[in-house]
Enzyme design. Sequence first.
Site, short mmCIF file in Angstrom:
data_model
loop_
_atom_site.label_atom_id
_atom_site.label_comp_id
_atom_site.label_asym_id
_atom_site.label_seq_id
_atom_site.Cartn_x
_atom_site.Cartn_y
_atom_site.Cartn_z
N ARG A 143 4.00 -11.07 1.44
CA ARG A 143 3.63 -12.31 0.77
C ARG A 143 4.83 -13.23 0.54
NH1 ARG A 143 -0.37 -8.55 -1.41
NH2 ARG A 143 1.20 -7.88 -2.92
N GLU A 167 6.38 4.24 -7.57
CA GLU A 167 5.85 5.07 -8.65
C GLU A 167 5.86 6.54 -8.20
OE1 GLU A 167 2.00 5.11 -11.67
OE2 GLU A 167 1.90 4.03 -9.76
#
Lengths: 183, 186
Positions: free
Chosen positions: B73, B110
């Site tokens: 993006r 994560e």
Amino acid sequence: MASEGGEDHRLLRIASAIRVIPDFPKPGIMFQDITTLLLDPKAFRDTIDMFVERYRDKEITVVAGIEARGFIFGPPIALAIGAKFVPMRKPKKLPGEVISEEYSLEYGTDRMEMHVGAVQPGDRVLVIDDLIATGGTLSAAIRLLERVGAEVVECACVIELPELKGRERLGERPLFVLVKAAA
Amino acid sequence: MACGNGKEQEQDPRIDGIAASIRVVPDFPKKGIMFQDITTLLLNPKAFKNTVDLFVERYLGKDITVVAGIEARGFIFGPPIALAIGAKFIPLRKPRKLPGEVISEKYDLEYGSDCLEMHVGAVQPGDRALVVDDLIATGGTLCAAINLLERAGAEVVECACVIELPELKGREKLNGKPLYILIKSS
């Protein structure tokens, strides 16, 4: 590398700004690397200008860019002509409701996704990618857009590899390219 | 709900329209995450133009020579800014996408880790770089981007994102580099 319409000095600069990398992603493939074009602000500007000049008066309402290098060329064109920009993405990247189209790779298949509601019936669409090779990805994009009732006005790429006959794969839909190169 | 930048400065009138055009998608990519979806901003030509203009107005005249955009993006917002300010655009990519010689920086996810790559030679010592992505969350990717550019000898002038998620404290991960954002969101 041959360029379309030799008189245009902008095309010469664009073509010579593209770097060819042999044997990427695998032996035998001559990879057309547009990152060096992006390092030349004038050549990048000229690339966008040539597309914008062609499309600004064609009432294009949507520019659809194919992940990921279509995301580099599509948005500047969309901004200049006042069109919506719609990203056509690999699976599971777009949040929310999507429609999906399968397409062939050399070995196996992949899927392309578009958001439901991004494009309406009657939208006039320009499809953008950096390069057309076999035309498989562009064809999948066209199918997605036509499934929702849009009109694909043209496909536009910086580079075409004519030996791979991608143009034929697109059927009657026109293809506009700036530079033709050997596969 | 997205809201504009702090109370210390008067908010540019264009920011409300930009914030309103961003869609929040719950439970994506997994349960509990409120995903900030900028694709709806891209469907609004005026909001998209205003977004780019706000960044361009800030960076014009600051001698930025490089805009580095983070895949994917960052590839949407970076190039229009680069074009407007006359800077080089450099894509920072996931592994094995860039052909030719690259340098690579690992960063934590994560669960597990990932890598960001940049072309050798894209950036020179003395280049003044702006790093662009749509959103900063934990700051892991932006931190990797800063490291890549500094390893190549560039000066990272600022990081710029459309959206910040302040609760995730990404700003603290940027080695003291300034961060400019249009919208803060929970």
